[in-house]
Design a protein around this motif. Structure first.
Motif, PDB file in Angstrom:
ATOM      1  N   ILE A 124       0.835  -1.199   0.000  1.00  0.00           N
ATOM      2  CA  ILE A 124       0.000   0.000   0.000  1.00  0.00           C
ATOM      3  C   ILE A 124       0.872   1.251   0.000  1.00  0.00           C
ATOM      4  N   VAL A 125       1.930   1.256   0.835  1.00  0.00           N
ATOM      5  CA  VAL A 125       2.829   2.419   0.873  1.00  0.00           C
ATOM      6  C   VAL A 125       3.536   2.593  -0.467  1.00  0.00           C
ATOM      7  N   ALA A 126       3.947   1.491  -1.088  1.00  0.00           N
ATOM      8  CA  ALA A 126       4.626   1.585  -2.388  1.00  0.00           C
ATOM      9  C   ALA A 126       3.718   2.226  -3.433  1.00  0.00           C
ATOM     10  N   GLU A 127       2.447   1.823  -3.450  1.00  0.00           N
ATOM     11  CA  GLU A 127       1.507   2.408  -4.415  1.00  0.00           C
ATOM     12  C   GLU A 127       1.247   3.876  -4.091  1.00  0.00           C
ATOM     13  N   LEU A 128       1.119   4.176  -2.810  1.00  0.00           N
ATOM     14  CA  LEU A 128       0.915   5.562  -2.384  1.00  0.00           C
ATOM     15  C   LEU A 128       2.105   6.428  -2.774  1.00  0.00           C
ATOM     16  N   TRP A 129       3.310   5.922  -2.554  1.00  0.00           N
ATOM     17  CA  TRP A 129       4.533   6.661  -2.873  1.00  0.00           C
ATOM     18  C   TRP A 129       4.644   6.930  -4.371  1.00  0.00           C
ATOM     19  N   ARG A 130       4.325   5.923  -5.174  1.00  0.00           N
ATOM     20  CA  ARG A 130       4.371   6.119  -6.643  1.00  0.00           C
ATOM     21  C   ARG A 130       3.419   7.227  -7.065  1.00  0.00           C
ATOM     22  N   GLY A 131       2.222   7.221  -6.509  1.00  0.00           N
ATOM     23  CA  GLY A 131       1.236   8.218  -6.911  1.00  0.00           C
ATOM     24  C   GLY A 131       1.548   9.617  -6.432  1.00  0.00           C
ATOM     25  N   LEU A 132       2.126   9.738  -5.231  1.00  0.00           N
ATOM     26  CA  LEU A 132       2.347  11.062  -4.633  1.00  0.00           C
ATOM     27  C   LEU A 132       3.714  11.654  -4.922  1.00  0.00           C
ATOM     28  N   LEU A 133       4.712  10.795  -5.226  1.00  0.00           N
ATOM     29  CA  LEU A 133       6.074  11.317  -5.387  1.00  0.00           C
ATOM     30  C   LEU A 133       6.723  10.983  -6.729  1.00  0.00           C
ATOM     31  N   GLU A 134       6.227  10.015  -7.450  1.00  0.00           N
ATOM     32  CA  GLU A 134       6.944   9.560  -8.633  1.00  0.00           C
ATOM     33  C   GLU A 134       6.208   9.823  -9.940  1.00  0.00           C
ATOM     34  N   ASP A 135       5.154  10.613  -9.901  1.00  0.00           N
ATOM     35  CA  ASP A 135       4.446  10.999 -11.120  1.00  0.00           C
ATOM     36  C   ASP A 135       5.206  12.166 -11.758  1.00  0.00           C
ATOM     37  N   SER A 136       5.889  11.904 -12.864  1.00  0.00           N
ATOM     38  CA  SER A 136       6.735  12.928 -13.488  1.00  0.00           C
ATOM     39  C   SER A 136       5.923  14.105 -14.024  1.00  0.00           C
ATOM     40  N   ALA A 137       4.616  13.933 -14.161  1.00  0.00           N
ATOM     41  CA  ALA A 137       3.783  15.040 -14.645  1.00  0.00           C
ATOM     42  C   ALA A 137       3.567  16.101 -13.565  1.00  0.00           C
ATOM     43  N   GLU A 138       3.836  15.759 -12.315  1.00  0.00           N
ATOM     44  CA  GLU A 138       3.626  16.692 -11.210  1.00  0.00           C
ATOM     45  C   GLU A 138       4.939  17.333 -10.801  1.00  0.00           C
ATOM     46  N   GLN A 139       4.979  18.639 -10.773  1.00  0.00           N
ATOM     47  CA  GLN A 139       6.137  19.390 -10.291  1.00  0.00           C
ATOM     48  C   GLN A 139       5.978  19.614  -8.796  1.00  0.00           C
ATOM     49  N   MET A 140       6.915  19.083  -8.001  1.00  0.00           N
ATOM     50  CA  MET A 140       6.833  19.279  -6.567  1.00  0.00           C
ATOM     51  C   MET A 140       7.283  20.697  -6.208  1.00  0.00           C
ATOM     52  N   PRO A 141       6.782  21.262  -5.100  1.00  0.00           N
ATOM     53  CA  PRO A 141       7.120  22.655  -4.782  1.00  0.00           C
ATOM     54  C   PRO A 141       8.609  22.886  -4.556  1.00  0.00           C
ATOM     55  N   TRP A 142       9.347  21.850  -4.059  1.00  0.00           N
ATOM     56  CA  TRP A 142      10.791  22.032  -3.869  1.00  0.00           C
ATOM     57  C   TRP A 142      11.566  21.939  -5.177  1.00  0.00           C
ATOM     58  N   GLU A 143      10.860  21.692  -6.284  1.00  0.00           N
ATOM     59  CA  GLU A 143      11.461  21.738  -7.615  1.00  0.00           C
ATOM     60  C   GLU A 143      11.011  22.970  -8.391  1.00  0.00           C
ATOM     61  N   ALA A 144      10.100  23.739  -7.817  1.00  0.00           N
ATOM     62  CA  ALA A 144       9.397  24.785  -8.554  1.00  0.00           C
ATOM     63  C   ALA A 144      10.007  26.155  -8.331  1.00  0.00           C
ATOM     64  N   PRO A 145       9.788  27.084  -9.275  1.00  0.00           N
ATOM     65  CA  PRO A 145      10.157  28.490  -9.008  1.00  0.00           C
ATOM     66  C   PRO A 145       9.282  29.048  -7.903  1.00  0.00           C
ATOM     67  N   LEU A 146       9.801  30.046  -7.202  1.00  0.00           N
ATOM     68  CA  LEU A 146       9.099  30.615  -6.056  1.00  0.00           C
ATOM     69  C   LEU A 146       7.721  31.135  -6.429  1.00  0.00           C
ATOM     70  N   ILE A 147       7.562  31.674  -7.636  1.00  0.00           N
ATOM     71  CA  ILE A 147       6.272  32.239  -8.016  1.00  0.00           C
ATOM     72  C   ILE A 147       5.201  31.155  -8.110  1.00  0.00           C
ATOM     73  N   ASP A 148       5.587  29.930  -8.513  1.00  0.00           N
ATOM     74  CA  ASP A 148       4.608  28.847  -8.548  1.00  0.00           C
ATOM     75  C   ASP A 148       4.179  28.458  -7.136  1.00  0.00           C
ATOM     76  N   ILE A 149       5.124  28.450  -6.193  1.00  0.00           N
ATOM     77  CA  ILE A 149       4.761  28.181  -4.800  1.00  0.00           C
ATOM     78  C   ILE A 149       3.762  29.227  -4.321  1.00  0.00           C
ATOM     79  N   ALA A 150       4.032  30.504  -4.637  1.00  0.00           N
ATOM     80  CA  ALA A 150       3.139  31.583  -4.202  1.00  0.00           C
ATOM     81  C   ALA A 150       1.752  31.432  -4.819  1.00  0.00           C
ATOM     82  N   ARG A 151       1.685  31.047  -6.085  1.00  0.00           N
ATOM     83  CA  ARG A 151       0.385  30.886  -6.742  1.00  0.00           C
ATOM     84  C   ARG A 151      -0.407  29.723  -6.177  1.00  0.00           C
ATOM     85  N   ASN A 152       0.297  28.747  -5.609  1.00  0.00           N
ATOM     86  CA  ASN A 152      -0.365  27.566  -5.049  1.00  0.00           C
ATOM     87  C   ASN A 152      -0.579  27.663  -3.547  1.00  0.00           C
TER      88      ASN A 152
END
Length: 326
Positions: free
Chosen positions: A33-61
């Motif tokens: 269950i954790v492995a599936e959860l981790w894949r969905g929340l952390l390993e989807d390359s279509a999602e930009q995580m906030p620690w990878e994002a420019p500051l303005i994207d963090i502010a907009r979100n």
């Protein structure tokens, strides 16, 4: 003080019985269950995580609140000894008459586009949270209305980077804001009888006042020596000070090399295993209010490592996933 339970053994009241027996936390074994959860929340390359994002994207979100624990979306919070993370937070609900889980915020800005979490992922997070909530409520006591919170928290690999982010956050404040940060640091050092809210505020205000400040600091040093909840081992640094979560429960999993979560039980700090095979569950203050389950004091530390370890993945290293209920 830490119990273990298989996910398939989670049933109404099972966590309530373990916490009622005096266990500070329960490790729920569920690697698949954790492995599936981790894949969905952390390993989807279509999602930009906030620690990878420019500051303005963090502010907009960012969907802020006067209470940092109630803020949603993307945020960063760096204040020495209190908090130190970059995060993405969602709240899930399923209201009456709604056949599907609804997330707030519904999407995240990524440059000129948007990322919308997959419905199947939201449903999975809800199902895990609902099962844990039913197990936390005493048998025969159905859970009241609640939301499931899903948080992804990124901590830094080095103590120097924590310092740099603390300095950056503080530099964005005005003079009185920086003075307030200094006061918060002083009040967080208040121990023993000086630590409750109100008294710690007063200590923070008076600790630097001539004469009386020196007297108060001397008293506080004596209290610190007697307060086992302030013990920190050599090579460790406090990132999130000892606190109770307000929610019903927190369930943690993650991939962390330099970070350590501890729970306070029987007058000492106990390391809480956080990995990608279990959900480490402990109750918060809402469980105390609703069910009489004792909330658990806990904290987060950075552990200094000697030499350079193997290069990891900056997207997932020192990341914690939190599933909770509020």
């Amino acid at each position: 003080m830490i119990a273990e339970l298989a996910y398939q053994d989670l049933e109404p009241g099972s966590l309530a019985r373990l916490f009622g027996a005096g266990h500070a936390a329960v490790l729920v074994r569920c690697p698949d269950i954790v492995a599936e959860l981790w894949r969905g929340l952390l390993e989807d390359s279509a999602e930009q995580m906030p620690w990878e994002a420019p500051l303005i994207d963090i502010a907009r979100n960012y969907h802020g609140s006067g209470d940092i624990t109630a803020s949603l979306g993307d945020l960063f919070y760096f204040q020495p000894g209190r908090h130190g993370y970059i995060a993405r937070k969602m709240a899930l609900s399923r209201g009456k008459g709604k056949g599907h889980v609804v997330a707030r915020p519904a999407y995240f800005v990524q440059g000129g586009g948007h990322y919308v979490p997959r419905q199947a992922l939201l449903d999975q997070c809800w199902a895990i949270g609902w099962r844990l909530m039913a197990a936390l409520a005493p048998e025969g006591t159905p859970p009241a209305d609640f939301q499931i919170v899903v948080q992804r928290l990124k901590y830094q690999e080095s103590a120097g980077d924590f310092d740099r982010l603390d300095a950056l956050a503080r530099n964005s404040l005005g003079r009185w804001g920086r003075a307030g940060c200094a006061l918060d640091e002083r009040r967080s050092q208040a121990a023993g009888m000086l630590s409750p809210r109100g008294l710690s505020d007063l200590y923070g205000l008076l600790a630097e006042v001539p004469v009386i400040g020196r007297l108060l600091q001397g008293i506080n040093r004596l209290l610190l020596r007697r307060d086992r909840s302030r013990d920190i081992a050599p090579g460790q640094r406090l990132i999130e000070g000892a606190h109770y979560d307000y929610r019903y429960f927190s369930a943690l999993c993650g991939q962390r090399e330099q970070m350590l979560t501890q729970v306070f039980a029987d007058g000492r700090w106990i390391d809480l295993p956080i990995d990608r095979a279990t959900l480490a569950v402990f109750p918060g203050s809402m469980a105390t209010q609703a069910y009489g389950v004792r909330h658990v004091l806990h904290r987060v530390l950075h552990v200094e490592q000697q030499g350079e370890g193997p290069a990891g993945d900056p997207r997932t290293d020192n990341v914690t996933v939190l599933i909770g209920s509020a």
